[in-house]
Design a protein around this motif. Structure first.
Motif, PDB file in Angstrom:
ATOM      1  N   VAL A 434      24.722  33.767 -50.329  1.00 28.59           N
ATOM      2  CA  VAL A 434      24.988  33.147 -49.030  1.00 28.59           C
ATOM      3  C   VAL A 434      24.563  34.097 -47.925  1.00 28.59           C
ATOM      4  N   SER A 435      24.010  33.526 -46.868  1.00 28.91           N
ATOM      5  CA  SER A 435      23.627  34.374 -45.729  1.00 28.91           C
ATOM      6  C   SER A 435      24.887  34.932 -45.096  1.00 28.91           C
ATOM      7  N   GLY A 436      24.828  36.172 -44.659  1.00 28.64           N
ATOM      8  CA  GLY A 436      25.970  36.768 -43.980  1.00 28.64           C
ATOM      9  C   GLY A 436      27.013  37.322 -44.948  1.00 28.64           C
ATOM     10  N   LYS A 437      28.010  37.907 -44.347  1.00 34.71           N
ATOM     11  CA  LYS A 437      29.089  38.494 -45.137  1.00 34.71           C
ATOM     12  C   LYS A 437      30.410  38.037 -44.555  1.00 34.71           C
ATOM     13  N   GLY A 438      31.426  38.424 -45.219  1.00 30.37           N
ATOM     14  CA  GLY A 438      32.756  38.193 -44.656  1.00 30.37           C
ATOM     15  C   GLY A 438      33.305  36.833 -45.068  1.00 30.37           C
ATOM     16  N   VAL A 439      34.394  36.506 -44.465  1.00 31.48           N
ATOM     17  CA  VAL A 439      35.120  35.304 -44.860  1.00 31.48           C
ATOM     18  C   VAL A 439      34.314  34.013 -44.673  1.00 31.48           C
ATOM     19  N   ALA A 441      31.141  33.471 -44.884  1.00 31.66           N
ATOM     20  CA  ALA A 441      30.152  33.366 -45.955  1.00 31.66           C
ATOM     21  C   ALA A 441      30.836  33.025 -47.266  1.00 31.66           C
ATOM     22  N   ALA A 442      31.960  33.675 -47.523  1.00 34.07           N
ATOM     23  CA  ALA A 442      32.671  33.423 -48.771  1.00 34.07           C
ATOM     24  C   ALA A 442      33.118  31.977 -48.859  1.00 34.07           C
ATOM     25  N   LEU A 443      33.628  31.471 -47.772  1.00 31.99           N
ATOM     26  CA  LEU A 443      34.082  30.084 -47.779  1.00 31.99           C
ATOM     27  C   LEU A 443      32.925  29.124 -47.999  1.00 31.99           C
ATOM     28  N   PHE A 444      31.834  29.427 -47.343  1.00 25.26           N
ATOM     29  CA  PHE A 444      30.649  28.564 -47.502  1.00 25.26           C
ATOM     30  C   PHE A 444      30.184  28.599 -48.946  1.00 25.26           C
ATOM     31  N   MET A 445      30.226  29.789 -49.515  1.00 24.79           N
ATOM     32  CA  MET A 445      29.806  29.961 -50.898  1.00 24.79           C
ATOM     33  C   MET A 445      30.651  29.086 -51.818  1.00 24.79           C
ATOM     34  N   MET A 446      31.944  29.143 -51.631  1.00 25.93           N
ATOM     35  CA  MET A 446      32.818  28.380 -52.513  1.00 25.93           C
ATOM     36  C   MET A 446      32.580  26.883 -52.338  1.00 25.93           C
ATOM     37  N   GLN A 447      32.345  26.537 -51.126  1.00 21.93           N
ATOM     38  CA  GLN A 447      32.059  25.132 -50.828  1.00 21.93           C
ATOM     39  C   GLN A 447      30.798  24.669 -51.571  1.00 21.93           C
ATOM     40  N   ALA A 448      29.780  25.556 -51.505  1.00 22.44           N
ATOM     41  CA  ALA A 448      28.509  25.213 -52.150  1.00 22.44           C
ATOM     42  C   ALA A 448      28.701  25.038 -53.649  1.00 22.44           C
ATOM     43  N   ILE A 449      29.376  25.976 -54.260  1.00 23.16           N
ATOM     44  CA  ILE A 449      29.607  25.899 -55.703  1.00 23.16           C
ATOM     45  C   ILE A 449      30.385  24.628 -56.049  1.00 23.16           C
ATOM     46  N   ALA A 450      31.408  24.379 -55.267  1.00 19.65           N
ATOM     47  CA  ALA A 450      32.223  23.192 -55.532  1.00 19.65           C
ATOM     48  C   ALA A 450      31.373  21.934 -55.497  1.00 19.65           C
ATOM     49  N   HIS A 478      27.815  19.603 -42.735  1.00 20.62           N
ATOM     50  CA  HIS A 478      29.074  20.230 -42.313  1.00 20.62           C
ATOM     51  C   HIS A 478      28.877  21.729 -42.198  1.00 20.62           C
ATOM     52  N   ASN A 479      28.076  22.107 -41.242  1.00 21.15           N
ATOM     53  CA  ASN A 479      27.669  23.518 -41.176  1.00 21.15           C
ATOM     54  C   ASN A 479      27.557  23.982 -39.736  1.00 21.15           C
ATOM     55  N   PRO A 480      28.667  24.074 -39.036  1.00 18.39           N
ATOM     56  CA  PRO A 480      28.605  24.419 -37.615  1.00 18.39           C
ATOM     57  C   PRO A 480      28.090  25.850 -37.380  1.00 18.39           C
ATOM     58  N   MET A 481      28.320  26.709 -38.363  1.00 16.87           N
ATOM     59  CA  MET A 481      27.890  28.096 -38.160  1.00 16.87           C
ATOM     60  C   MET A 481      26.474  28.344 -38.661  1.00 16.87           C
ATOM     61  N   SER A 482      25.800  27.268 -39.094  1.00 15.37           N
ATOM     62  CA  SER A 482      24.422  27.373 -39.596  1.00 15.37           C
ATOM     63  C   SER A 482      24.287  28.417 -40.675  1.00 15.37           C
ATOM     64  N   LEU A 483      25.238  28.422 -41.594  1.00 17.49           N
ATOM     65  CA  LEU A 483      25.091  29.294 -42.757  1.00 17.49           C
ATOM     66  C   LEU A 483      24.188  28.587 -43.758  1.00 17.49           C
ATOM     67  N   PHE A 484      23.657  29.346 -44.674  1.00 14.96           N
ATOM     68  CA  PHE A 484      22.864  28.724 -45.724  1.00 14.96           C
ATOM     69  C   PHE A 484      22.994  29.570 -46.976  1.00 14.96           C
ATOM     70  N   VAL A 485      22.565  29.006 -48.061  1.00 12.36           N
ATOM     71  CA  VAL A 485      22.651  29.742 -49.316  1.00 12.36           C
ATOM     72  C   VAL A 485      21.345  29.602 -50.076  1.00 12.36           C
TER      73      VAL A 485
END
Lengths: 748, 97
Positions: A434-439, A441-450, A478-485
């Motif tokens: 996941v792009s970025g670090k910290g909480v 990114a972690a949340l986005f990661m879990m979301q992606a896996i789910a 559902h990506n207001p922070m424009s994170l990506f993986v």
């Protein structure tokens, strides 16, 4: 911080008092000396004045024609009140002296105060004097009495006093006593008595030249005055004052200045020293007394307004520090609202203000720290949750084998992976970052896996590409922070022997086929979550047994060493290709070790994550190099090849493995512990048994042993010979740190 | 592994059952104390499933002790075991019957 606490005498008081003491002592010594000198001088001059006054009156008396003046004739009942009596005696003495002395002139040196020679001279003088003394003249004794009376009238508070009158012998500078008296009260010893007697003897002379004069005041003309302070050879320091006087010529009233007579008044210096000493002592005592009083006053003055208050402040501070040390900070200093505050009041108040500020600062800090700790705990907890959801157990079965390795960076990172059986013939694995670090990114990661899991584990048939599109759309939406993986998602069909995969902007995977790793090329797509509607391209490849996929994140390829070099994909490929025969299990360990060793000295900034997947792997057993494990290995072989039970093939394979494994167990690791890997497979297509023995011990190629007659004595040589001869193929490789033995046995 | 032994007139008869591998070879060597009183050794390998190089070495040790090929006889080898002897050249060191 440890503080030295000293109790005891007030340092301040001691220092101040010591300074004052030393100063005053110096002043005292100086002033005493000054006072002493002044007093001495004063007394001396006073004494001199006294003596002068006395002598003046004596002279007046002596030179008065009628012995008048202040004296009462009735005081001298024996005297004929006629000054010429004294004058007559003077003249008689002079005559006698002029007659007698010349005989002794050259022996003056031997004539001390009580020398026999002096006695002889005096007797002769007396004889002469009596001879010259005519009838009708006053008895010498009367003149003596006069002198004594004069002495009595003089108040001379000293230990000895002499008064004598006489004349100077101009030729020898001797002073000749005509008549004298001494104060008998103070004669202490026979020696002194002798001296006194001599001094008052008529005819006794003082050789002035012999005396050491200490002070001399020049005498003016007229009623001259001589003051001497001289050291008498035996009598010590003396003070002598003398006055010159003249008699008148036969009562005419006019003084005969050609014939000077002198009167001397002699005292010793003890008078001065007594007086001076007494005065100085008085001075000393009074000043010491004053000093003592001053000291006490000063001590109190220092102690009460200063030292005590300062100590109090100190004491309060100590209490405050103690309270702090016990973890219970509280207010100890109170404001002092004095009407006219002095510096100590102000100090107290300053400290009180300071304490107040400090306490409130500490409270704030406490709150901040608690908040920070809470945050940190939450982060750590989040990291645990995040990584708990990743599968950590490798899977190994007949169809597939997969082993993960992950090493997390300090912060909550964004690497992820997953693998699971979708159904009985489809297996999914994925790796992502996941792009970025910290909480976030972690949340986005879990979301992606789910989402991936939810979408792809339904069990239905699906087209991977389309499913990924759907997942991407959801993540992008559902990506207001424009994170990506970035992700690599693969699905293996174990029946068809195919791998379908989608690489969403992730590092290229490495694919091993026929023992060689190459980079898996294919369409690269955007990462997931970037933009809705993106069409993801899928790729499908065929898999042969023991084909392997190696996946990793940029934590591996972008690991940095202290020189700033990157690990790089080239290095990954090279390392993998150096270990073509090493099984997945060892491979991921080896790769992880390599990366960690590479970045030693530099702090790990990103998660390091990797997966090794093998299709139709060898059955394997891994065991420690203990001889009892040989049985376990044989059991494993029997079990794995149970369809060949009882066959010569199985026997031969067992026999060969027995020899090989005995060798490896005994010698590969020397005295150390180590792992041994055994993989075996019945390739029904090729109709052969395939086997792999891997150890990480010392480089040793057993096949290099030359068979000879003494083979029985070479450790392991015999065994390998057996193995070589019973197997179809037996090969040895050395790959990096690994010994690899590959063998095949055709099934009969 | 089972060891059945019988010393008769200076000849030691030994029947082995099971496998002669590294561990059981040690057992054999420890067990056959009678070999000191024997002049000849005869093995029955009817029930011997398997022999490893450790087993071969043990046989060789006895051969050397007794003084030669004709002093050690082995009967009833199964094909695998016989193959092992042949392949390793040990067939020339003992008498196979």
């Amino acid at each position: 911080m440890e503080r030295k606490r000293r109790r005891g005498v007030s340092t301040l008081t001691v220092r101040v008092l010591a300074t004052v003491f030393v100063t005053i002592l110096a002043l005292q010594a100086g002033s005493t000396f000054v006072v002493y000198s002044l007093i001495e001088r004063d007394l001396k001059s006073k004494r001199a004045a006294d003596m002068d006054a006395i002598l003046s009156s004596v002279v007046y008396t002596l030179s008065s024609p009628t012995l008048g003046g202040s004296m009462d004739v009735d005081d001298f009942p024996h005297l004929n009140p006629n000054a010429s009596q004294l004058e007559g005696q003077m003249r008689v003495c002079k005559q006698a002296y002029d007659e007698v002395f010349p005989k002794y002139a050259d022996k003056v040196g031997e004539m001390g105060d009580s020398s026999p020679l002096m006695d002889t001279y005096l007797q002769e003088f007396e004889t002469s004097r009596l001879a010259h003394q005519g009838m009708g003249m006053t008895q010498y004794g009367d003149v003596r009495v006069l002198m004594e009376n004069l002495l009595d009238t003089i108040a001379t508070p000293s230990s000895s006093a002499y008064i004598y009158t006489g004349f100077f012998d101009a030729a020898t500078n001797n002073f000749v006593v005509a008549a004298g008296a001494y104060d008998s009260r103070y004669i202490q010893s026979p020696a002194e008595n002798a001296v006194a007697q001599n001094v008052t003897s008529s005819g006794y002379f003082f050789p002035w030249a012999q005396y050491s004069k200490v002070a001399h005041q020049a005498s003016p003309e007229g009623d001259g005055f001589i003051g001497y302070e001289y050291v008498h050879p035996t009598k010590g320091a003396l003070s002598v004052s003398g006055r010159r006087f003249y008699f008148s010529n036969d009562g005419t009233g006019e003084k005969d200045v050609t014939k000077p007579y002198w009167v001397f008044l002699e005292t010793d210096m003890s008078y001065f020293t007594d007086q001076t000493a007494r005065f100085s002592l008085t001075f000393l005592y009074t000043s010491l007394g004053t000093l003592a009083v001053l000291f006490i006053a000063l001590a109190l003055l220092i102690y009460f307004p200063f030292v005590r208050r300062i100590n109090r402040l100190s004491g309060t501070a100590e209490q405050a520090v103690d309270a702090l040390g016990q973890g219970q900070p509280s207010k100890h200093f109170a404001l002092n609202e004095a009407k006219h505050p002095d510096e100590i009041h102000r100090l107290n108040n300053d400290i009180a203000y300071f304490e107040g500020e400090l306490l409130s600062y500490m409270k704030e800090r406490e709150a901040t720290i608690q908040q920070e700790e809470k945050n940190r705990a939450e982060m750590a907890f989040s990291a645990q949750i995040q990584h708990a959801s990743l599968p950590d157990k490798p899977i190994h079965d007949k169809a597939i084998s997969i082993a993960p390795r992950i090493q997390l960076a300090k912060e909550v990172g964004g690497d992820l992976y997953d693998y699971f059986y979708i159904d009985d013939h489809r297996f999914l694995f994925l790796i992502g970052d996941v792009s970025g670090k910290g909480v976030p990114a972690a949340l986005f990661m879990m979301q992606a896996i789910a989402k991936i899991k939810a979408t792809l584990s339904s069990g239905k048939d699906f087209h991977l590409g389309q499913e990924i599109n759907a997942i991407n759309n959801e993540l992008s939406a559902h990506n207001p922070m424009s994170l990506f993986v970035t992700a690599f998602i693969g699905v293996v069909d174990t029946e068809k022997g195919t791998l379908s995969y989608v690489n969403c902007g992730h590092e290229e995977a490495f694919f091993r086929h026929n023992g060689v790793y190459t980079m898996l090329q294919g369409p690269s797509n955007l990462p997931l979550g970037v933009i809705e509607g993106f069409e993801f391209q899928m790729e499908t490849i065929k898999l042969a047994p023991q084909d392997s996929i190696y996946l990793y994140t940029d934590g591996v390829s972008e690991a940095e060493n202290v020189e700033g070099e990157f690990f790089g994909k080239q290095r990954i490929g090279d390392l993998l290709n150096a270990l073509p025969h090493v099984p997945s299990l060892f491979l991921v360990d080896d790769m992880m070790e390599s990366v960690i060793a590479f970045q030693k000295g530099k702090e790990q900034s990103d998660d390091i994550c990797m997966l090794s997947f093998t299709y139709r792997p060898l059955d394997q057993i891994v065991f420690d190099n203990d001889m009892p494990n040989l049985d376990k290995a044989q059991e494993f072989v029997s079990e794995t090849l149970k369809e060949l039970k009882g066959s010569e093939t199985l026997t031969v394979v067992s026999l060969a493995l027995d020899e090989i494994l005995t060798n490896v167990i005994s010698y590969a690791y020397g005295q150390e512990k180590g792992l041994v890997f055994l993989g075996i497979r019945h390739d029904k297509k090729k109709k052969e048994i395939q086997g792999l023995v891997v150890d990480r011990g010392v480089a040793f190629n057993p096949l290099l042993q030359e068979p000879n007659q003494d083979i029985a004595n070479i450790p392991g040589g015999l065994g390998i010979l057996i193995a070589k001869n019973v197997l179809t193929e037996l090969e040895y490789f050395r790959e990096e740190d690994y010994n690899i033995l590959l063998f095949t046995k055709k099934v009969a | 592994m089972e060891i059945n032994k019988n010393l008769e007139d200076g000849k030691l008869f030994v029947a082995l059952k099971g496998r002669l591998d590294t561990i059981t070879s040690q057992e054999l060597l420890a067990n056959l104390t009678e070999v000191d009183q024997a002049k000849e050794l005869e093995f029955d390998f009817k029930d011997l499933e398997y022999i490893s190089s450790a087993g071969l070495r043990a046989i060789l040790a006895y051969q050397k002790k007794l003084g030669g090929k004709d002093k050690v006889v082995i009967r009833n080898m199964n094909p695998v075991v016989e193959n092992v002897f042949k392949v390793t050249g040990f067939a020339t060191l003992v008498t196979i019957a």
